[in-house]
Design an enzyme around this catalytic site. Structure first.
Site, PDB file in Angstrom:
ATOM      1  N   PRO A   2      15.425  11.980 108.246  1.00 35.48           N
ATOM      2  CA  PRO A   2      14.346  12.869 108.447  1.00 35.48           C
ATOM      3  C   PRO A   2      14.801  14.086 109.232  1.00 35.48           C
ATOM      4  O   PRO A   2      15.297  13.991 110.332  1.00 35.48           O
ATOM      5  CB  PRO A   2      13.402  12.039 109.272  1.00 35.48           C
ATOM      6  CG  PRO A   2      13.825  10.640 109.123  1.00 35.48           C
ATOM      7  CD  PRO A   2      15.182  10.647 108.644  1.00 35.48           C
ATOM      8  N   GLU A   3      14.645  15.234 108.641  1.00 36.20           N
ATOM      9  CA  GLU A   3      14.774  16.478 109.405  1.00 36.20           C
ATOM     10  C   GLU A   3      13.355  16.871 109.790  1.00 36.20           C
ATOM     11  O   GLU A   3      12.414  16.119 109.553  1.00 36.20           O
ATOM     12  CB  GLU A   3      15.461  17.554 108.560  1.00 36.20           C
ATOM     13  CG  GLU A   3      16.913  17.202 108.263  1.00 36.20           C
ATOM     14  CD  GLU A   3      17.761  18.414 107.906  1.00 36.20           C
ATOM     15  OE1 GLU A   3      17.498  19.510 108.443  1.00 36.20           O
ATOM     16  OE2 GLU A   3      18.669  18.258 107.085  1.00 36.20           O
TER      17      GLU A   3
END
Length: 270
Positions: A2-3
DNA sequence: ATGGCCTCCTGGACGC
DNA sequence: TGCGTCCAGGAGGCCA
């Protein structure tokens, strides 16, 4: 992992289910995350009402009456909303059960994520020295220009530094540099204000577009409903080594920077 | 102070 | 089918 767009997608997914809810139970099946899950987590948060589900950088901040749960998804974490009493699966390390019966379930195969509790989130060491949010007014080309003077580090490393601006991970760093026409190895201190204005805009556009599409799923990111994101379909350079550049048809090149894959157009990016 | 490298961990893809 | 190797979205911490 996850960014930022994936964390924001997760936040938006869980917020309506947990805001205003009282936490009725906490189940920690495996406390061995990046840092050990505090052994008193359950007694800290049980019986407390969730004021809001917020985000700072890639940290999810679950604000309670008297403190904050700081959650990071690491490289492989996800937080899902469980409403059907589904049994826990492999790597489902933590359940937060709400009064409504809904469960927030944390899954993280690589266990680089974290769950921490603090009573003063703004002064927490993980939070207090973070740079501005990329989608806030405080973030712009002037700020990047000022902070980069005399910096010898390559621009890609510079924009991935959380003290400069938060939330720009490897995928989006590659994409934003391509959009701004800047070579990832260019020294941060030797880039003009004008080009930094373009770069700030490219970062803002890239992250906003990714949020609108529910984030990027390469292998295993799922949102709070267990669904993938769709931004991978519109990536311009990341994962496209050897493909023709969308602007000039030159074949995209891949190099390693800090052991992270870095893809760029050798003609468009200078 | 700055910048670069290592590390934590699992699992999927790939080559033989 | 199996085994070894490499790679992956983060980022704190350590070292020169």
């Amino acid at each position: 992992m996850p960014e930022l767009p994936e964390v924001e997608t997760t936040r938006r997914g869980i917020a309506p289910h947990c805001e205003g809810q009282v936490i009725s139970a906490v189940t920690v099946r495996n406390p061995s995350l990046r840092w050990p899950v505090p052994s008193d987590l359950a007694e800290r948060v049980s019986g407390k009402r969730i004021q809001s589900a917020d985000r700072r950088a890639k940290y999810l901040l679950i604000h309670l009456e008297d403190g904050t749960l700081i959650i990071h998804l690491g490289m492989s974490g996800s937080l899902r909303v469980i409403t059907d009493n589904a049994p826990p699966m492999t790597h489902d390390h933590i359940d937060l059960t709400l009064e409504s019966g809904t469960v927030l379930r944390f899954n993280d195969p690589r266990r680089f994520g974290c769950w921490l509790w603090t009573d003063s989130v703004d002064r927490h060491p993980l939070i207090e020295s973070l740079g501005p949010e990329p989608l806030s007014e405080a973030f712009n080309g002037e700020l990047l220009f000022q902070r980069s003077r005399s910096k010898k580090t390559p621009i890609k490393n510079f924009i991935m530094d959380n003290h400069v601006v938060v939330g720009v991970g490897n995928i989006y760093a590659n994409e934003a540099l391509f959009k701004a026409g800047i070579h990832p190895r260019r020294q941060a201190g030797r880039i003009s204000l004008d080009r930094y204005r373009r770069l700030a805009e490219a970062i803002r556009e890239t992250l906003s577009a990714a949020i609108l599409m529910g984030g990027t799923t390469l292998r295993d990111f799922v949102n709070s409903d267990g669904k993938p994101g769709y931004f991978a379909q519109v990536l311009l350079v990341y994962g496209k080594t050897g493909s023709p550049c969308t602007q000039c048809n030159t074949l995209l090149k891949e190099i390693r920077m800090n052991n992270r894959s870095t893809v760029y157009c050798p003609r468009c990016q200078r």
